[in-house]
Design an enzyme around this catalytic site. Structure first.
Site, mmCIF file in Angstrom:
data_model
loop_
_atom_site.group_PDB
_atom_site.id
_atom_site.type_symbol
_atom_site.label_atom_id
_atom_site.label_comp_id
_atom_site.label_asym_id
_atom_site.label_seq_id
_atom_site.Cartn_x
_atom_site.Cartn_y
_atom_site.Cartn_z
ATOM 1 N N ASP A 1 23.178 23.693 -10.627
ATOM 2 C CA ASP A 1 23.334 24.864 -11.514
ATOM 3 C C ASP A 1 22.517 24.746 -12.799
ATOM 4 O O ASP A 1 21.839 25.687 -13.197
ATOM 5 C CB ASP A 1 24.814 25.193 -11.794
ATOM 6 C CG ASP A 1 25.619 24.094 -12.457
ATOM 7 O OD1 ASP A 1 25.100 22.959 -12.569
ATOM 8 O OD2 ASP A 1 26.758 24.370 -12.868
ATOM 9 N N ASP B 1 30.833 27.086 -12.535
ATOM 10 C CA ASP B 1 32.298 27.114 -12.477
ATOM 11 C C ASP B 1 32.846 28.427 -13.020
ATOM 12 O O ASP B 1 33.713 29.066 -12.413
ATOM 13 C CB ASP B 1 32.887 25.971 -13.299
ATOM 14 C CG ASP B 1 32.493 24.614 -12.754
ATOM 15 O OD1 ASP B 1 31.856 24.582 -11.691
ATOM 16 O OD2 ASP B 1 32.829 23.609 -13.392
ATOM 17 N N HIS C 1 25.089 19.724 -8.975
ATOM 18 C CA HIS C 1 24.022 19.355 -9.917
ATOM 19 C C HIS C 1 22.783 20.237 -9.718
ATOM 20 O O HIS C 1 21.668 19.818 -10.034
ATOM 21 C CB HIS C 1 23.679 17.859 -9.813
ATOM 22 C CG HIS C 1 24.792 16.987 -10.326
ATOM 23 N ND1 HIS C 1 24.994 16.763 -11.663
ATOM 24 C CD2 HIS C 1 25.788 16.335 -9.674
ATOM 25 C CE1 HIS C 1 26.058 15.974 -11.805
ATOM 26 N NE2 HIS C 1 26.565 15.719 -10.618
ATOM 27 N N GLY D 1 37.798 17.893 -10.468
ATOM 28 C CA GLY D 1 36.620 18.572 -9.935
ATOM 29 C C GLY D 1 36.930 19.958 -9.404
ATOM 30 O O GLY D 1 36.088 20.592 -8.768
ATOM 31 N N GLY E 1 40.881 17.343 -14.213
ATOM 32 C CA GLY E 1 39.908 16.257 -14.093
ATOM 33 C C GLY E 1 39.602 15.866 -12.664
ATOM 34 O O GLY E 1 39.088 14.781 -12.406
ATOM 35 N N SER F 1 39.524 22.829 -13.657
ATOM 36 C CA SER F 1 40.596 23.272 -14.545
ATOM 37 C C SER F 1 40.011 23.637 -15.900
ATOM 38 O O SER F 1 40.519 24.526 -16.589
ATOM 39 C CB SER F 1 41.656 22.185 -14.692
ATOM 40 O OG SER F 1 41.175 21.091 -15.449
ATOM 41 N N TYR G 1 26.604 12.549 -17.045
ATOM 42 C CA TYR G 1 26.201 13.925 -16.724
ATOM 43 C C TYR G 1 25.009 14.341 -17.596
ATOM 44 O O TYR G 1 24.017 14.887 -17.110
ATOM 45 C CB TYR G 1 27.404 14.837 -16.967
ATOM 46 C CG TYR G 1 27.228 16.275 -16.537
ATOM 47 C CD1 TYR G 1 27.692 16.705 -15.305
ATOM 48 C CD2 TYR G 1 26.609 17.202 -17.365
ATOM 49 C CE1 TYR G 1 27.554 18.020 -14.923
ATOM 50 C CE2 TYR G 1 26.463 18.514 -16.983
ATOM 51 C CZ TYR G 1 26.945 18.917 -15.762
ATOM 52 O OH TYR G 1 26.800 20.225 -15.381
ATOM 53 N N ARG H 1 38.341 26.456 -8.677
ATOM 54 C CA ARG H 1 37.312 26.654 -7.658
ATOM 55 C C ARG H 1 36.945 25.333 -7.011
ATOM 56 O O ARG H 1 37.111 24.267 -7.598
ATOM 57 C CB ARG H 1 36.062 27.307 -8.240
ATOM 58 C CG ARG H 1 35.270 26.425 -9.203
ATOM 59 C CD ARG H 1 34.103 25.741 -8.520
ATOM 60 N NE ARG H 1 33.452 24.770 -9.363
ATOM 61 C CZ ARG H 1 33.779 23.486 -9.404
ATOM 62 N NH1 ARG H 1 34.768 23.010 -8.677
ATOM 63 N NH2 ARG H 1 33.122 22.644 -10.178
HETATM 64 P P1 ADP Z 1 38.093 19.602 -14.229
HETATM 65 O O1 ADP Z 1 37.340 19.021 -13.073
HETATM 66 O O2 ADP Z 1 39.518 19.797 -13.886
HETATM 67 O O3 ADP Z 1 37.423 20.802 -14.798
HETATM 68 P P2 ADP Z 1 37.366 18.467 -16.759
HETATM 69 O O4 ADP Z 1 37.398 17.061 -17.249
HETATM 70 O O5 ADP Z 1 36.081 19.191 -16.746
HETATM 71 O O6 ADP Z 1 38.057 18.466 -15.340
HETATM 72 O O7 ADP Z 1 38.340 19.361 -17.646
HETATM 73 C C1 ADP Z 1 39.621 18.984 -18.006
HETATM 74 C C2 ADP Z 1 39.853 19.492 -19.430
HETATM 75 O O8 ADP Z 1 40.131 20.916 -19.409
HETATM 76 C C3 ADP Z 1 41.065 18.877 -20.081
HETATM 77 O O9 ADP Z 1 40.756 17.665 -20.702
HETATM 78 C C4 ADP Z 1 41.466 19.951 -21.076
HETATM 79 O O10 ADP Z 1 40.635 19.942 -22.216
HETATM 80 C C5 ADP Z 1 41.155 21.226 -20.316
HETATM 81 N N1 ADP Z 1 42.318 21.695 -19.545
HETATM 82 C C6 ADP Z 1 42.366 21.905 -18.228
HETATM 83 N N2 ADP Z 1 43.571 22.377 -17.846
HETATM 84 C C7 ADP Z 1 44.315 22.462 -18.964
HETATM 85 C C8 ADP Z 1 45.656 22.884 -19.230
HETATM 86 N N3 ADP Z 1 46.448 23.328 -18.267
HETATM 87 N N4 ADP Z 1 46.083 22.823 -20.510
HETATM 88 C C9 ADP Z 1 45.266 22.405 -21.496
HETATM 89 N N5 ADP Z 1 44.009 22.004 -21.296
HETATM 90 C C10 ADP Z 1 43.524 22.026 -20.054
HETATM 91 MG MG MG Z 2 35.473 20.841 -15.621
#
Ligand code: ADP
Ligand code: MG
Length: 382
Positions: free
Chosen positions: A42, A176, A40, A128, A126, A131, A226, A33
């Site tokens: 939510d 999210d 900030h 934003g 990572g 993921s 955060y 998304r």
């Molecule tokens: P984002 O902005 O993408 O949400 P975050 O730092 O909040 O960044 O989240 C990233 C974390 O989500 C990764 O460190 C991992 O723990 C998990 N993650 C995301 N995508 C995957 C994936 N494809 N496989 C395994 N873990 C994932």
């Molecule tokens: Mg995240």
């Protein structure tokens, strides 16, 4: 070239078959998304306007007899047997997060069979684009299929949020997860984070295009900033005797500013004005008034930069250069998006102008920082 939804899921299926010598019995696809406006807010019970986008995490899996839960993820070059009983036995990292999520899912469902799964992703990690929430929602989706038990959308979002709090160490709000679970084609969702209710707001692709430009500065939201911001917001609400900053108007905040210190005042002002901007943006989007909606995006960026202090020079440069291009050059508005301290900006641009604007912004970024940002032209989910 970004892999589409179907390609990504096919890849997960192929990898599963290659690794385990049989076809997966279940596949799940979950979008990432982007937040158009409202950051900030939510965790202050406020409003946000996220949109599920055409970047996906796919999981292909099948139950197994014995062997525990094994998850393989190309994105993190990971292959792990998850300790679902005691997730904290994993040193921090995706394994702990995934194990913790499944630990909570098993408690909610009352059961969880052993299974094997392969994860593929076209959501940059990572950056934003959430993921983390997509990964959690996808794994819970897998658990739902394997048990035949379904959670309602809000319970599912809360479960994923709880896993992120406890096992990933990020005290995130619920935006999210809800944005991902409730996403629908060509629409953003206006989310009220107090009651988790959402309404769809049209973002027609023939009127506006979305460019997400990744600064390449990796955010580390679990590193404490955060949590500190969140704590200051809660303290400010406490001092003013309200349940959350959501309950304040700018007028009330200003009239009681002497009860807060300078930092609390600035953090609170961001949240209060951002809530107003989110609702105003949704109203303008419904009228296709992209020029004024774009002005609100700029104001949001400035507020996150100056009052909330979660921008970084790379994001400021992209936002400022987009502002300089302006509506005459095809940019309606641009702001940092997500938690900040790195990650992406989002630009709302005129359809047809994407390539020219991307090239110009990338060029300016390269000139300033000696490297290129990654530009994603995203759309709503397919
Ligand atoms: P984002 O902005 O993408 O949400 P975050 O730092 O909040 O960044 O989240 C990233 C974390 O989500 C990764 O460190 C991992 O723990 C998990 N993650 C995301 N995508 C995957 C994936 N494809 N496989 C395994 N873990 C994932
Ligand atoms: Mg995240």
């Amino acid at each position: 070239m970004e892999a589409g939804q179907a390609d990504r899921t096919e890849l997960a299926k192929e990898q599963f078959a290659g690794l385990f010598g049989k076809k997966p019995s279940v596949t799940v696809q979950v979008p990432g998304r982007v937040n158009l406006i409202g950051d900030h807010t939510d965790y202050n019970d406020g409003f946000a306007l996220p949109m599920a986008i055409n970047r996906y995490i796919s999981v292909a899996g099948a139950p197994s007899s014995g062997g525990g839960v094994r998850v393989v993820s190309e994105t993190v070059s990971g292959d792990a047997i998850l300790n679902v009983d005691t997730p904290m036995k994993h040193p921090s990292g995706w394994e702990r997060y995934a194990a913790g999520l499944l630990h909570l899912a098993r408690a909610a469902f009352g059961e969880l069979p052993d299974f094997k799964a392969v994860v593929t992703s076209s959501i940059p990690k990572g950056a934003g684009l959430s993921s983390s929430a997509a990964f959690a929602v996808a794994l819970v989706g897998m658990a739902e299929h394997l048990t035949g038990i379904s959670l309602d959308p809000i319970s599912k979002a809360r479960l994923c949020q709880k896993a992120e709090h406890i096992y990933a160490g990020v005290p995130c709000g619920i935006m999210d997860q809800l944005a991902i679970i409730n996403g629908c084609r060509d629409h953003a969702i206006l989310l009220d984070c107090r009651n988790c209710k959402s309404v769809h707001v049209p973002i027609p692709t023939d009127e506006v295009s979305l460019l997400v430009i990744d600064s390449g500065v990796e955010r580390a939201l679990s590193d404490g900033v955060y949590a500190v911001r969140r704590k200051i917001c809660e303290q400010a609400a406490d001092c003013l005797g309200v349940g959350a900053l959501r309950d304040l108007s700018l007028e009330t905040l200003n009239s009681q500013s002497d009860r807060l210190d300078d930092e609390q005042n600035r953090r609170a002002r961001h949240v209060v004005t951002e809530n107003e901007r989110v609702q105003a943006f949704a109203a303008l989007a419904r009228e296709s008034d992209w020029i004024n909606a774009g002005i609100l995006m700029r104001e949001s960026h400035v507020s996150l930069r100056d009052d909330f202090e979660v921008s970084v020079p790379e994001l400021d440069l992209l936002a400022d250069e987009a502002e300089a291009i302006g509506t005459s050059g095809g940019v309606y508005g641009c702001r940092m998006t997500g938690g900040g301290l790195g990650g992406c900006v989002i630009a709302l641009v005129k359809p047809g102008a994407e390539k020219r604007i991307s090239a110009k912004l990338a060029n300016r970024f390269d000139y300033a920082f000696g490297r290129l940002p990654t530009v994603h032209h995203v759309r709503g989910i397919e």
